[in-house]
Design a protein around this motif. Sequence first.
Motif, mmCIF file in Angstrom:
data_model
loop_
_atom_site.group_PDB
_atom_site.id
_atom_site.type_symbol
_atom_site.label_atom_id
_atom_site.label_comp_id
_atom_site.label_asym_id
_atom_site.label_seq_id
_atom_site.Cartn_x
_atom_site.Cartn_y
_atom_site.Cartn_z
ATOM 1 N N GLU A 57 125.000 14.274 51.158
ATOM 2 C CA GLU A 57 123.868 14.738 50.360
ATOM 3 C C GLU A 57 122.758 13.694 50.370
ATOM 4 O O GLU A 57 123.015 12.496 50.218
ATOM 5 C CB GLU A 57 124.313 14.997 48.918
ATOM 6 C CG GLU A 57 123.223 15.541 48.013
ATOM 7 C CD GLU A 57 123.724 15.856 46.602
ATOM 8 O OE1 GLU A 57 124.894 16.250 46.470
ATOM 9 O OE2 GLU A 57 122.937 15.670 45.659
ATOM 10 N N ARG A 60 117.580 16.808 47.857
ATOM 11 C CA ARG A 60 117.811 18.255 47.749
ATOM 12 C C ARG A 60 118.568 18.822 48.947
ATOM 13 O O ARG A 60 118.860 20.014 48.994
ATOM 14 C CB ARG A 60 116.461 18.967 47.623
ATOM 15 C CG ARG A 60 115.668 18.600 46.366
ATOM 16 C CD ARG A 60 114.368 19.390 46.251
ATOM 17 N NE ARG A 60 113.400 19.067 47.305
ATOM 18 C CZ ARG A 60 113.094 19.886 48.309
ATOM 19 N NH1 ARG A 60 113.682 21.076 48.414
ATOM 20 N NH2 ARG A 60 112.187 19.531 49.209
ATOM 21 N N ILE A 76 119.542 23.637 51.355
ATOM 22 C CA ILE A 76 118.376 23.067 50.681
ATOM 23 C C ILE A 76 118.287 23.705 49.302
ATOM 24 O O ILE A 76 118.077 24.915 49.188
ATOM 25 C CB ILE A 76 117.082 23.345 51.480
ATOM 26 C CG1 ILE A 76 117.223 22.912 52.942
ATOM 27 C CG2 ILE A 76 115.892 22.618 50.828
ATOM 28 C CD1 ILE A 76 116.077 23.355 53.835
ATOM 29 N N ARG A 77 118.466 22.902 48.270
ATOM 30 C CA ARG A 77 118.353 23.456 46.928
ATOM 31 C C ARG A 77 116.954 23.216 46.386
ATOM 32 O O ARG A 77 116.239 22.330 46.861
ATOM 33 C CB ARG A 77 119.409 22.864 46.003
ATOM 34 C CG ARG A 77 119.311 21.374 45.786
ATOM 35 C CD ARG A 77 120.375 20.902 44.778
ATOM 36 N NE ARG A 77 120.415 19.447 44.693
ATOM 37 C CZ ARG A 77 119.569 18.709 44.002
ATOM 38 N NH1 ARG A 77 118.589 19.286 43.311
ATOM 39 N NH2 ARG A 77 119.681 17.394 43.969
ATOM 40 N N ASP A 78 116.577 24.037 45.401
ATOM 41 C CA ASP A 78 115.248 23.925 44.808
ATOM 42 C C ASP A 78 114.175 23.910 45.913
ATOM 43 O O ASP A 78 113.316 23.021 45.966
ATOM 44 C CB ASP A 78 115.153 22.662 43.943
ATOM 45 C CG ASP A 78 113.865 22.602 43.129
ATOM 46 O OD1 ASP A 78 113.440 21.484 42.779
ATOM 47 O OD2 ASP A 78 113.291 23.680 42.861
ATOM 48 N N SER A 79 114.247 24.909 46.790
ATOM 49 C CA SER A 79 113.349 24.949 47.948
ATOM 50 C C SER A 79 111.884 24.955 47.518
ATOM 51 O O SER A 79 111.494 25.617 46.545
ATOM 52 C CB SER A 79 113.634 26.200 48.780
ATOM 53 O OG SER A 79 114.945 26.164 49.298
ATOM 54 N N GLN A 80 111.082 24.226 48.282
ATOM 55 C CA GLN A 80 109.650 24.095 48.019
ATOM 56 C C GLN A 80 108.854 24.681 49.193
ATOM 57 O O GLN A 80 109.339 24.695 50.319
ATOM 58 C CB GLN A 80 109.281 22.629 47.841
ATOM 59 C CG GLN A 80 110.016 21.946 46.703
ATOM 60 C CD GLN A 80 109.694 22.574 45.366
ATOM 61 O OE1 GLN A 80 108.509 22.719 45.006
ATOM 62 N NE2 GLN A 80 110.719 22.978 44.620
ATOM 63 N N ASP A 83 108.942 22.951 52.392
ATOM 64 C CA ASP A 83 110.151 23.017 53.207
ATOM 65 C C ASP A 83 110.033 24.086 54.297
ATOM 66 O O ASP A 83 110.895 24.166 55.179
ATOM 67 C CB ASP A 83 111.384 23.338 52.340
ATOM 68 C CG ASP A 83 111.700 22.240 51.342
ATOM 69 O OD1 ASP A 83 112.200 22.570 50.246
ATOM 70 O OD2 ASP A 83 111.455 21.053 51.665
#
Lengths: 112, 115
Positions: A57, A60, A76-80, A83
């Motif tokens: 990890e 994110r 990919i968490r909390d994608s922006q 990204d």
Amino acid sequence: QQKVQQSPESLIVPEGGMASLNCTSSDRNVDYFWWYRQHSGKSPKMLMSIFSNGEKEEGRFTVHLNKASLHTSLHIRDSQPSDSALYLCAASFFNMGYKLTFGTGTSLLVDP
Amino acid sequence: NAGVIQTPRHKVTGKGQEATLWCEPISGHSAVFWYRQTIVQGLEFLTYFRNQAPIDDSGMPKERFSAQMPNQSHSTLKIQSTQPQDSAVYLCASSTTGANTGQLYFGEGSKLTVL
């Protein structure tokens, strides 16, 4: 046949959501896996690498590797919106020296 | 650190003409790679050098493509008698060598268009 296969070809996730990308090698001589990211009009840049079974990890981004199934995945968490890019999986093989073989990529769009 | 420098950024040639692409790797990097990228085929390996010596050119179309690395700061990819199917972005990358470092540093690419 491509030595490195990626799925899905394209992916749309909402902002803040989780994106999951997959990569499998069809050649048991696979040695190491890398993930590269390429924004539109730019060159690929290495994102993460993984050499051992398990999980790694970085912020994110999380990479999993299962060597027995020759499979790696990138999450990919909390994608922006930043990204949004082409994600390329690359592998090296025992009998092929230092060169990397790339998959055709997953195009990720993060919908704001 | 200026990164990998590729010139020209864009080149347009007529069918049958010659195209030469240049690459300056990152200082101190001992491996230089050439790839080409198209929408259909993705990122395809062409050739690579280690310590200026050609190591693997298995991806090069043999008849018209050639690559050289005359010194540690400069590599060229030459395409003779260009064809429309040669249209692509040609990417040069460099890396250190060692036990599968795998971190390639790519230049911004040379976009070749063959009319």
